[in-house]
Enzyme design. Structure first.
Site, mmCIF file in Angstrom:
data_model
loop_
_atom_site.group_PDB
_atom_site.id
_atom_site.type_symbol
_atom_site.label_atom_id
_atom_site.label_comp_id
_atom_site.label_asym_id
_atom_site.label_seq_id
_atom_site.Cartn_x
_atom_site.Cartn_y
_atom_site.Cartn_z
ATOM 1 N N ASP A 122 33.182 35.563 30.615
ATOM 2 C CA ASP A 122 33.711 34.726 31.443
ATOM 3 C C ASP A 122 33.638 34.895 32.849
ATOM 4 O O ASP A 122 33.153 34.143 33.483
ATOM 5 C CB ASP A 122 35.177 34.549 31.217
ATOM 6 N N HIS A 285 39.198 41.292 44.005
ATOM 7 C CA HIS A 285 38.409 40.075 44.734
ATOM 8 C C HIS A 285 39.277 39.625 45.857
ATOM 9 O O HIS A 285 38.487 39.028 46.712
ATOM 10 C CB HIS A 285 37.728 39.139 43.923
ATOM 11 N N HIS A 347 46.504 42.504 43.954
ATOM 12 C CA HIS A 347 46.057 41.501 44.700
ATOM 13 C C HIS A 347 47.160 41.251 46.160
ATOM 14 O O HIS A 347 46.764 41.456 47.374
ATOM 15 C CB HIS A 347 45.872 39.813 44.397
ATOM 16 N N TYR A 490 48.508 28.817 60.695
ATOM 17 C CA TYR A 490 49.220 27.851 61.385
ATOM 18 C C TYR A 490 50.378 28.386 61.807
ATOM 19 O O TYR A 490 51.064 29.177 61.238
ATOM 20 C CB TYR A 490 49.361 26.601 60.819
ATOM 21 N N LEU A 491 51.079 28.228 62.922
ATOM 22 C CA LEU A 491 52.184 28.707 63.693
ATOM 23 C C LEU A 491 53.013 27.587 63.823
ATOM 24 O O LEU A 491 52.566 26.488 64.517
ATOM 25 C CB LEU A 491 51.861 29.448 64.781
ATOM 26 N N ARG A 575 58.525 24.643 39.666
ATOM 27 C CA ARG A 575 58.233 25.698 40.817
ATOM 28 C C ARG A 575 59.008 26.994 40.521
ATOM 29 O O ARG A 575 58.934 27.873 41.146
ATOM 30 C CB ARG A 575 59.342 25.076 42.013
HETATM 31 N N1 NDP Z 1 37.779 36.143 33.708
HETATM 32 C C1 NDP Z 1 38.600 36.342 34.845
HETATM 33 O O1 NDP Z 1 38.666 35.441 35.623
HETATM 34 C C2 NDP Z 1 38.697 37.966 35.403
HETATM 35 C C3 NDP Z 1 38.306 38.632 34.611
HETATM 36 N N2 NDP Z 1 38.680 40.120 35.269
HETATM 37 C C4 NDP Z 1 38.391 41.379 34.596
HETATM 38 O O2 NDP Z 1 36.835 41.394 34.285
HETATM 39 C C5 NDP Z 1 36.366 41.740 33.148
HETATM 40 C C6 NDP Z 1 35.851 40.966 32.429
HETATM 41 O O3 NDP Z 1 36.629 39.676 32.255
HETATM 42 P P1 NDP Z 1 35.880 38.532 31.351
HETATM 43 O O4 NDP Z 1 34.416 38.220 31.600
HETATM 44 O O5 NDP Z 1 37.136 37.515 31.357
HETATM 45 O O6 NDP Z 1 36.137 39.287 29.879
HETATM 46 P P2 NDP Z 1 35.580 38.747 28.492
HETATM 47 O O7 NDP Z 1 36.661 38.828 27.579
HETATM 48 O O8 NDP Z 1 34.996 37.511 28.664
HETATM 49 O O9 NDP Z 1 34.761 39.950 27.993
HETATM 50 C C7 NDP Z 1 33.379 40.179 28.675
HETATM 51 C C8 NDP Z 1 32.333 40.625 27.569
HETATM 52 O O10 NDP Z 1 32.631 41.968 26.894
HETATM 53 C C9 NDP Z 1 32.359 41.692 25.803
HETATM 54 N N3 NDP Z 1 33.548 41.929 24.696
HETATM 55 C C10 NDP Z 1 34.777 41.349 24.797
HETATM 56 N N4 NDP Z 1 35.761 41.961 24.163
HETATM 57 C C11 NDP Z 1 35.187 42.929 23.661
HETATM 58 C C12 NDP Z 1 35.791 44.031 22.997
HETATM 59 N N5 NDP Z 1 36.973 43.891 22.491
HETATM 60 N N6 NDP Z 1 34.983 45.227 22.619
HETATM 61 C C13 NDP Z 1 33.750 45.146 23.202
HETATM 62 N N7 NDP Z 1 32.983 44.001 24.026
HETATM 63 C C14 NDP Z 1 33.925 43.005 24.209
HETATM 64 C C15 NDP Z 1 31.946 40.488 25.260
HETATM 65 O O11 NDP Z 1 30.541 40.408 25.196
HETATM 66 P P3 NDP Z 1 29.602 40.498 24.000
HETATM 67 O O12 NDP Z 1 30.287 40.580 22.788
HETATM 68 O O13 NDP Z 1 28.145 39.901 24.086
HETATM 69 O O14 NDP Z 1 29.327 42.423 24.067
HETATM 70 C C16 NDP Z 1 32.445 39.691 26.449
HETATM 71 O O15 NDP Z 1 31.372 38.312 26.557
HETATM 72 C C17 NDP Z 1 38.041 42.410 32.510
HETATM 73 O O16 NDP Z 1 38.055 43.524 32.867
HETATM 74 C C18 NDP Z 1 38.774 41.561 33.221
HETATM 75 O O17 NDP Z 1 40.113 42.061 33.207
HETATM 76 C C19 NDP Z 1 39.121 40.269 36.477
HETATM 77 C C20 NDP Z 1 39.786 38.997 37.071
HETATM 78 C C21 NDP Z 1 39.462 37.825 36.717
HETATM 79 O O1 LIG Z 2 42.445 38.791 39.129
HETATM 80 C C1 LIG Z 2 43.026 37.543 38.508
HETATM 81 O O2 LIG Z 2 42.827 36.512 39.679
HETATM 82 C C2 LIG Z 2 42.789 35.285 39.042
HETATM 83 C C3 LIG Z 2 42.911 34.427 40.522
HETATM 84 O O3 LIG Z 2 41.955 34.512 41.288
HETATM 85 P P1 LIG Z 2 41.569 33.307 42.482
HETATM 86 O O4 LIG Z 2 40.425 33.821 43.132
HETATM 87 O O5 LIG Z 2 41.039 32.158 41.617
HETATM 88 O O6 LIG Z 2 42.832 33.210 43.050
HETATM 89 C C4 LIG Z 2 43.936 35.076 38.265
HETATM 90 O O7 LIG Z 2 43.964 33.718 37.610
HETATM 91 C C5 LIG Z 2 43.549 35.955 36.720
HETATM 92 O O8 LIG Z 2 45.061 35.700 36.072
HETATM 93 C C6 LIG Z 2 43.800 37.411 37.685
HETATM 94 O O9 LIG Z 2 43.327 38.444 36.574
#
Ligand code: NDP
Ligand SMILES: O=C1O[C@H](COP(=O)(O)O)[C@@H](O)[C@H](O)[C@H]1O
Length: 598
Positions: A122, A285, A347, A490-491, A575
């Protein structure tokens, strides 16, 4: 495309002060402040850097393997700045460094390979590839670069390109040749399927990377966009089988960095078996968001704010995060963490540290991070009585039914995980003694926003008390830094309503970014990726910062879990729990986001 000129153009460092330049770590009393933008590390061999002493552009030295190898003829700051403004920047490192290091600098000899580990996921689709494309579109990536997606899913290069292309967008203010640029970008994206714990699979990746690097000095950036339980495996395999032999290797690690002090320390220890601290880029981020970046500028480049920035004038500081959607699809991850770990411990606390820290010695990464650690270590660990937790429940509005948190199939029915929390934190130092720093974060609330609200004290002996009626809170000044959406600063001030009478009104002195700047604001991931490529660590979390952050939250998180504290249930789209108001009232303040006038 020249690497340095593009970088200079991306960063737009032209400013009236040398401190507007990017910075890097320091040692031996020297720092790469200022000069790093002129002689970036990527033009130098790994063991060589050009540094200056902190405030001056004279006394520039060439460091090799951590010792001064040569002194460089004085550099004229003003002439450099002029050159940068005119875009006439020279890219060559000083001759003295070439001589000392015995190398012949040649831009064409280095390349950057970026591997997105977890490319099928994702975050990769939503943020990382689009940010890389935006950097490419803006000519911010080096001339020679390759992007690899790595994950277990089977995909061809064409399938990866197809997947990525669906999420690429063009800037609203710059659409020229965008389709063409997208095609060019996609041609530089490749895919390799492998397991995260297989050295052999990473060795295969290494082979492919080498083919693309074509004998140039290879610099490699791995972005770990995978669940945290496989971070260490991936780092082990990447570092043992696919790290660069002659350039740098850096790893961006996504949160969560553990779930408490112990697990975070264990993660750091494991990562450090394979990486040096300066190779680890722990990303938060929020530090890449424009208005968070601007916090230091606001504080330290304007005379009017810093004198007011203390307990003497500030009554409370509020850090507020809200989302108008639930955990949607991320329930499995979220249930193990909850909102305090997901948003507050990282954050909001990072913003707090930047807000409250003392003036750093310089804008050097280490100087800033030192100040952040100091302020975090001056904070009192959060107490249970200073926390309110909530969880959203289902709600039907206008015929539409919104789910409860526990309706998510990946969440246990009896989950007590908070999707909302409010907390009061305190910094026990001379500047902030007694000032409540209130945090509030929640999912499935009525709006999506992130803001910092600074509530000033009441005006003593206010001549105009009568004009405000009984509610003095309505009349106090408030500075709002709206991080998102509709970025603004803004203030709130009091003003006389024009006319013959004496009626007072509250107005906003408003810096709305969309009205002031025509340029679209880059996404946080763009800034952070570019920083990681440039070796700029200022916006990444150092391990001692992380330890200090976990120390504040770990005891209360344990207590909440051990005592099985039941969250206050709030309807989806509301809220949030009323308990948050009682918490603020305990410290004689009100949440600023609930006022009549925002
Ligand atoms: N999504 C978001 O908005 C945010 C995510 N994060 C962090 O970023 C990282 C990635 O997030 P995100 O992309 O949502 O994660 P996903 O759950 O989409 O995982 C990323 C990829 O990792 C592989 N994967 C998933 N689960 C497993 C597992 N149990 N064992 C091995 N491989 C696995 C899969 O690829 P494949 O099966 O092809 O190997 C998957 O496409 C995480 O650490 C998350 O906490 C931080 C902030 C925001
Ligand atoms: O790290 C994270 O941030 C998002 C919110 O990020 P934003 O840039 O869209 O405000 C949050 O949705 C997520 O739960 C958290 O893991």
């Amino acid at each position: 495309m020249s690497t340095l000129s593009s970088s200079t153009h991306c960063r737009s460092y032209c400013s009236s002060s040398s401190s507007a330049f990017p910075t890097s770590s320091s040692n031996h009393g020297y720092s790469r402040i200022s000069v790093s933008s002129i002689f970036p590390k990527r033009f130098l061999p790994r063991n060589v850097s050009v540094q200056s002493n902190r405030k001056s552009w004279s006394n520039v030295v060439c460091m090799q393997d951590g010792v001064v190898a040569a002194t460089v003829a004085p550099i004229e700051k003003e002439s450099r700045l002029k050159k940068m403004k005119n875009g006439l920047l020279s890219v060559a490192p000083p001759e003295e460094c070439k001589d000392a290091a015995g190398f012949d600098n040649n831009n064409d000899k280095s390349t950057v390979s970026i591997t997105v580990v977890g490319a099928s996921g994702d975050l990769a689709k939503k943020k990382i590839f689009p940010a890389l494309f935006a950097l490419y579109y803006e000519d911010c990536l080096p001339e020679h670069f390759t992007i690899f997606g790595y994950a277990r899913s089977k995909m061809t290069d064409a399938e990866l390109r197809n997947m990525v292309s669906r999420t690429l967008t063009c800037r609203i203010d710059k659409r020229e040749n965008c389709g063409e640029k997208m095609d060019q970008f996609l041609q530089r994206c490749f895919y390799h399927s492998g397991q995260y714990d297989s050295q052999d699979d990473f060795a295969e990746l290494d082979k492919k990377l080498k083919e693309h690097e074509g004998g140039r000095v290879s610099n490699r950036l791995f972005y770990l966009s995978i669940p945290p339980n496989i971070f260490v495996d991936a780092v082990r395999c990447a570092s043992l089988s696919a790290s660069s032999a002659d350039g740098w290797t850096r790893v961006i690690v996504e949160k969560p960095f553990g779930r408490d002090s112990e697990s975070s320390a264990a993660l750091t220890k494991s990562l450090k078996q394979y990486l040096e601290e300066d190779q680890i880029f722990r990303i938060d981020h929020y530090l890449g968001k424009e208005l968070v970046e601007n916090l230091s500028v606001l504080r330290f480049s304007n005379l009017i704010f810093e004198p007011l920035w203390s307990r003497q004038y500030i009554r409370s500081v509020q850090l507020i995060f809200s989302e108008d959607f639930g955990t949607e699809g991320r329930g499995g991850y979220f249930d193990n963490y909850g909102i305090i770990r997901d948003i507050m411990q990282n954050h909001l606390l990072q913003i707090l540290a930047l807000f409250a820290m003392e003036t750093p010695v310089s804008l050097d990464a280490e100087d800033i991070r030192n100040e952040k650690v100091k302020v975090l270590r001056s904070m009192r660990p959060l107490q249970l009585e200073d926390v309110v937790i909530g969880q959203y429940k289902s709600h039907t509005k206008g015929g539409v039914s919104y789910p409860a948190y526990t309706d998510d199939k990946t969440v246990p029915q009896d989950s007590l995980t908070p999707t909302f929390a409010a907390a009061a934190l305190f910094i026990d130092n001379a500047r902030w003694d007694g000032v409540p720093f209130l945090m509030k974060a929640g999912k499935a609330l009525h709006n999506k926003s992130a803001e910092i609200r600074v509530q000033f004290r009441h005006v003593p002996g206010n001549l105009y008390n009568r004009s405000f009626g009984a509610d003095l809170d309505q009349a106090t000044n408030e500075l709002v830094i709206r991080v998102q959406p509709d970025e603004a600063i803004y203030l709130k001030i009091n003003n006389k309503v024009p006319g013959l009478g004496m009626r007072l009104d509250r107005s906003n002195l408003n810096l709305l970014y969309a009205a002031r700047y025509s340029k679209e604001i880059p996404d946080a991931y763009e800034r952070l990726l570019l920083d990681a490529i440039e070796g700029e660590r200022r916006l990444f979390i150092r391990s001692d910062e992380l330890d200090a952050a976990w120390s504040l939250f770990t005891p209360v998180l344990k207590e909440l879990e051990e005592k099985k504290i039941i969250p206050e249930y709030y309807p989806y789209g509301s809220r949030g729990p009323v308990g948050a108001h009682y918490l603020a009232a305990r410290y004689k303040v009100r949440w600023g986001d609930l006022g009549i006038k925002q």
